[in-house]
Design an enzyme around this catalytic site. Structure first.
Site, mmCIF file in Angstrom:
data_model
loop_
_atom_site.group_PDB
_atom_site.id
_atom_site.type_symbol
_atom_site.label_atom_id
_atom_site.label_comp_id
_atom_site.label_asym_id
_atom_site.label_seq_id
_atom_site.Cartn_x
_atom_site.Cartn_y
_atom_site.Cartn_z
ATOM 1 N N ASP A 134 0.710 -1.171 0.222
ATOM 2 C CA ASP A 134 -0.023 -0.204 -0.112
ATOM 3 C C ASP A 134 0.740 1.427 0.069
ATOM 4 O O ASP A 134 1.884 1.524 0.649
ATOM 5 C CB ASP A 134 -0.885 0.146 1.177
ATOM 6 N N GLU A 159 0.118 -1.552 5.612
ATOM 7 C CA GLU A 159 0.839 -1.449 5.878
ATOM 8 C C GLU A 159 0.505 -0.348 7.188
ATOM 9 O O GLU A 159 0.613 0.899 7.989
ATOM 10 C CB GLU A 159 2.180 -1.528 5.761
#
Length: 373
Positions: A79, A140
């Site tokens: 991400d 994350e």
């Protein structure tokens, strides 16, 4: 030898895919396609069943070609911090930038690209190596949710490396703090602020007194911090406030010290508020476990030796932030964080020197090669 132009072009391809937290499916599909082209058999876990995301973590294994060589784990997250849609890379004087309208996504596509190039080089040069396990995590950036909810049973390595830190190639973080999230509710008593304020118990005043009289906050010492992050309360201008909620971010590299700080802080807040007639409720959550290796741990020394062999300057450090490595260490796999050169992360001014991109992959290859000697 890493293929520099191949790495740049693939990095550009990786960051061009929109991949905000909880919506990494398109990125995962591209990564899995590339892994299959490399002869791997990637698979997804079901971490997204708990995160509510569009896909789980990507796992893959490059089987070793040398018996009894250590099994090494590498991980990075998929991400990207917003704005993360429509990333266009500007390549100028050996540096990669976004066009200024989005983040670049080097955090953490440089880690993803490193893993892909690592597999290619090991195969192309037939370098002896043990099993190399790869994991690309989701979400994350919003609390390491992919690591928190990963299928821990899939981890089969001896030690690991998280490719997710700014700084020059050669920097190794072997210690990161345990984090406690503390949610505090102070309950007073409502009353009319103009007619009978003496009948009320003002939760705002008491909570403020408790916070203001803490012995210290901010940086407490070289390894410990305490922050009041949010404060909410009140029902109206003319009402003695009956309830306040506030949060504390508390972290330390020294877990016993952190536990004592927790106990002392909660006792202090309780004593101040109860002395004024209020009651207090606490919810304490472990935000993440600590990365608590030592500088002489074999995985640290292996990474340091590999860096030195390549002409980089190895440095063994501790950090105050948390990453996927905290949770992976918590699952029992010794894991350190390696610098990848990413700079100005979480801003539209993020950039990555091409040389750092190449060197991160060279470092990973050298770690695997040395481990098999």
């Amino acid at each position: 030898m890493v293929n520099k132009e191949r790495m740049v072009q693939e990095f550009i391809e990786l960051v061009s895919i929109p991949c905000p937290s909880k919506d990494e499916k398109a990125e995962a599909e591209l990564i899995m396609k590339k892994m299959r082209e490399l002869g791997l058999e990637p698979e997804l876990d079901n971490a997204n069943a708990k995160t509510g995301g569009t896909c789980g973590n990507v796992w893959a294994m490059l089987k070793g070609n040398k018996a009894n060589a250590p099994k090494i784990f590498f991980e990075a997250h998929m991400d990207q911090v917003a704005p993360a849609t429509g990333t266009k890379v500007v390549r100028k004087d050996g540096v990669l930038y976004s066009d200024g309208t989005t983040t670049l996504g080097g955090d953490d596509k440089v880690g993803i690209e490193t893993m892909l190039e690592l597999v290619r080089v090991l195969k192309e040069e037939n370098i002896p190596h043990g099993d190399v396990q790869l994991c690309c995590t989701i979400s994350e950036e919003i609390g390491c949710l992919g690591a928190v909810n990963m299928d821990k049973g899939k981890i089969v390595a001896d030690f690991g490396y998280s490719l997710d830190m700014g700084g020059k190639t050669g920097a190794i973080v072997y210690g990161a703090p345990m984090l406690l999230d503390i949610y505090v509710t102070v309950k007073g008593k409502a009353a009319h602020a103009g007619l009978c304020p003496e009948q009320g118990i003002n939760a705002i005043n008491l909570a403020a007194q408790a916070i203001a009289s803490l012995p210290a906050y901010g940086r407490l010492d070289d390894e410990t911090t305490l922050n009041i992050g949010m404060f909410n309360g009140g029902e109206g201008l003319n009402i003695v406030c009956p309830e306040v909620k506030f949060t504390i971010d508390m972290r330390s590299l020294n877990v016993p010290k952190l536990e004592k700080l927790r106990d002392d802080t909660l006792a202090h807040i309780k004593n101040v508020c109860e002395a004024g007639g209020a009651s207090v409720e606490f919810v304490v959550e472990v935000g993440c476990p600590a990365v608590s290796l030592t500088a002489d741990h074999p995985c640290c020394q292996l990474a340091a030796r590999a860096a030195a062999d390549l002409g980089f300057t190895p440095s063994l450090e501790t950090a105050g932030g948390c990453s996927d490595a905290n949770f992976i260490c918590g699952y029992g796999l010794p894991t350190v964080v390696l610098a990848t050169g990413m700079s100005n992360i979480h801003t539209c001014e993020e950039y990555l020197a091409e040389e750092d991109l190449y060197n991160t992959a060279r470092w990973a290859v050298e770690i695997v090669r040395l481990a098999a000697e």
